[in-house]
Design an enzyme around this catalytic site. Sequence first.
Site, mmCIF file in Angstrom:
data_model
loop_
_atom_site.group_PDB
_atom_site.id
_atom_site.type_symbol
_atom_site.label_atom_id
_atom_site.label_comp_id
_atom_site.label_asym_id
_atom_site.label_seq_id
_atom_site.Cartn_x
_atom_site.Cartn_y
_atom_site.Cartn_z
ATOM 1 N N ASP A 8 0.885 -1.166 0.000
ATOM 2 C CA ASP A 8 0.000 0.000 0.000
ATOM 3 C C ASP A 8 0.922 1.215 0.000
ATOM 4 O O ASP A 8 1.446 1.603 1.045
ATOM 5 C CB ASP A 8 -0.898 -0.005 1.234
ATOM 6 C CG ASP A 8 -1.807 1.210 1.290
ATOM 7 O OD1 ASP A 8 -2.269 1.661 0.219
ATOM 8 O OD2 ASP A 8 -2.046 1.732 2.395
ATOM 9 N N GLU A 67 -1.323 -1.396 -4.947
ATOM 10 C CA GLU A 67 -2.536 -0.630 -5.230
ATOM 11 C C GLU A 67 -2.301 0.319 -6.398
ATOM 12 O O GLU A 67 -1.264 0.968 -6.484
ATOM 13 C CB GLU A 67 -2.946 0.165 -3.989
ATOM 14 C CG GLU A 67 -4.285 0.846 -4.122
ATOM 15 C CD GLU A 67 -4.704 1.518 -2.833
ATOM 16 O OE1 GLU A 67 -5.537 0.944 -2.121
ATOM 17 O OE2 GLU A 67 -4.182 2.607 -2.545
ATOM 18 N N ASP A 139 -2.258 0.815 7.363
ATOM 19 C CA ASP A 139 -1.557 0.690 6.084
ATOM 20 C C ASP A 139 -1.100 -0.745 5.836
ATOM 21 O O ASP A 139 -1.111 -1.221 4.701
ATOM 22 C CB ASP A 139 -0.372 1.660 6.029
ATOM 23 C CG ASP A 139 -0.833 3.107 6.054
ATOM 24 O OD1 ASP A 139 -1.413 3.551 5.042
ATOM 25 O OD2 ASP A 139 -0.641 3.787 7.075
#
Length: 173
Positions: A8, A67, A139
């Site tokens: 992430d 992502e 996260d």
Amino acid sequence: MTIVLGIDPGSRITGYGVICKQGKILSYLASGCIRTKTNDFPNRLKRIYIDVNQVITQFKPLVFAIEQLFIAKNMNSALKLSQARSVAIVVAMNNNIPVFEYAARQVKKTLVGIGSADKHQVKHMVRTILNLSNNPQTDAADALAIAITHCYISENTNRISSKNLILARGRLR
């Protein structure tokens, strides 16, 4: 057995999550956050590079899932995020690890069943799927969710591809 590293990306905090897939079973290996404490942006990127490389060296993942970028209102933040993301991708490519990208909505839909799920719902599903005793940091949970998404999507894609190949062979006979 496949080890998947989920990332992430962020210019200040980059989450990572490492899981192992054996058949249909997903197991938690590690997760955490890379915190870049300096205000010097090039040094933040360097810290991301070094730490992601350490995770790769330690766990030797076969797959790297990250992502995708989303459209941000603040252009400066979007540029910094894209640079942090690019650094992580370069580390994977330097280690000859294939890179897969997933949109945030796709990750939420895969884990929770709805693309507009909130962070608490995603965190809860990560904890449930991986049978964790505690919630991971936000996260890190997002990174684990990205890795889980890759496992679910790649399994279904492989199943569909194999089915199509069998049908194609059947028509050729």
